[in-house]
Write a protein that holds these residues in place. Sequence first.
Motif, short mmCIF file in Angstrom:
data_model
loop_
_atom_site.label_atom_id
_atom_site.label_comp_id
_atom_site.label_asym_id
_atom_site.label_seq_id
_atom_site.Cartn_x
_atom_site.Cartn_y
_atom_site.Cartn_z
N CYS A 110 -44.49 52.18 88.80
CA CYS A 110 -43.14 52.75 88.87
C CYS A 110 -43.16 54.20 88.39
O CYS A 110 -43.83 54.54 87.41
CB CYS A 110 -42.18 51.93 88.01
N HIS B 271 -40.87 55.70 86.99
CA HIS B 271 -40.05 55.92 85.80
C HIS B 271 -40.94 55.85 84.56
O HIS B 271 -41.29 56.86 83.99
CB HIS B 271 -38.91 54.89 85.73
N LEU B 272 -41.34 54.63 84.18
CA LEU B 272 -42.21 54.49 83.00
C LEU B 272 -43.48 53.72 83.30
O LEU B 272 -44.19 53.34 82.38
CB LEU B 272 -41.43 53.82 81.86
N GLY B 273 -43.74 53.44 84.55
CA GLY B 273 -45.04 52.87 84.90
C GLY B 273 -45.09 51.36 85.04
O GLY B 273 -46.19 50.81 85.20
N CYS B 274 -43.98 50.66 84.96
CA CYS B 274 -44.03 49.20 85.15
C CYS B 274 -44.48 48.88 86.58
O CYS B 274 -44.30 49.70 87.47
CB CYS B 274 -42.65 48.59 84.93
N CYS C 226 -38.18 47.57 90.58
CA CYS C 226 -38.89 47.55 89.29
C CYS C 226 -38.18 46.60 88.33
O CYS C 226 -36.98 46.72 88.11
CB CYS C 226 -38.92 48.97 88.71
N CYS D 108 -38.40 46.43 85.16
CA CYS D 108 -38.13 46.93 83.80
C CYS D 108 -36.73 47.52 83.65
O CYS D 108 -35.97 47.12 82.77
CB CYS D 108 -39.18 47.96 83.41
N HIS D 109 -36.38 48.49 84.50
CA HIS D 109 -35.07 49.14 84.34
C HIS D 109 -34.32 49.21 85.66
O HIS D 109 -33.41 50.02 85.81
CB HIS D 109 -35.22 50.55 83.75
N GLY D 110 -34.75 48.44 86.62
CA GLY D 110 -33.99 48.33 87.86
C GLY D 110 -34.19 49.44 88.88
O GLY D 110 -33.39 49.58 89.81
N GLY D 111 -35.23 50.26 88.74
CA GLY D 111 -35.51 51.30 89.74
C GLY D 111 -35.74 50.65 91.10
O GLY D 111 -36.38 49.60 91.19
N PRO E 119 -33.54 54.84 87.42
CA PRO E 119 -34.03 55.98 86.64
C PRO E 119 -35.31 56.67 87.14
O PRO E 119 -35.63 57.74 86.62
CB PRO E 119 -34.29 55.34 85.27
N PRO E 120 -36.07 56.15 88.11
CA PRO E 120 -37.30 56.87 88.49
C PRO E 120 -37.00 58.31 88.92
O PRO E 120 -35.95 58.59 89.51
CB PRO E 120 -37.86 56.06 89.66
#
Length: 323
Positions: A201, A203-206, A243, A245-248, A260-261
């Motif tokens: 991802c 955003h933070l890589g998930c 994603c 993790c945060h819904g990207g 958020p990505p």
Amino acid sequence: MTEPQHGDRPHLPGPSLYPIAFAAGVACILVGLIVNPKIIVPIGAVIAILFGFLWARDATEEFRGEPVHAIEPESGGPPESTDAPAIPANQGEDAMPAPEPGERFPRNRFLEGATLGLGAVIGGLVTVPAVGFMIVPAFKGQGYPKVDLGPLENFTEGRWFVTKFFMHPGSDGEVSHRTAYIRNNGQLDGEPSFTIISNRCAHLGCPVQPNGPVQDNQKKEIDGKAGQRITMIPVIPAGGYGCPCHGGQYDVEGNRVSGPPTRGLDRYEFSVVDGHLILGKPYSVTRVDGEGKTARIHKYKLAGPGQHVDGWEQILYPLQPPH
Ligand code: FES
């Protein structure tokens, strides 16, 4: 009672701004390593070297036999007369022993120098490895080996495959496990065309997941060279990728759709060697116009999750350690 003589005082170096300037140079180097190693680090190095040299020169002036700065009298007027005559510094109970004839470095000066030198050596031994281990790994290239993903026939034209493989099967094992979404786009100008999207991802890589059915019952495992094992599972990412993790959310070409990505999903270069699909270096993508083999990819050097690679925000990420 008599005033202490100058000979009773320790030999301390005079006040100097050189250590402060030297420390500022070192701080400049450390900040430059993060902000701009090509410009700020050399400036910091010049400051540190220059003032370090001046500091060392200042501190060793006495040992080098150069004239010592004059010691100002403690009061401007003539010494007050006392009843008792002053005792010369080389006489009496507290007198310093007279230096041996020909002695250039009295013992107290040697001890001062040895203490300072030893302190510097110990400080260096403690600091340099710690700073090195802290900073160097971030700048060490991780390297991207070419990964043989097997014969082209394994990738049915027009279908997506969740493809799992090892970047460094021999040395790093599971740590180097990677996943990519691969589609064979057919021929483009007589050459095979593939879309290879990373599941990391932006955003933070998930790990992003396909928004569509994964056909586990058609899973294939292929053993390659040097412990390589390729796992291929057909998938229909009709709704793109999401994603956990945060819904990207991303569309099927990896474009960011929501969440958020900061950009689209990264992709991999590829080549075809002896009828095998060979995975190349990953790169970052801001967006993809179009689809499949005719898509226009806005391609950038690989950046870390969360980093902008275009727009004004990119100035906030001048230095990107290898990923
Ligand atoms: S890590 Fe994917 S949306 Fe945050």
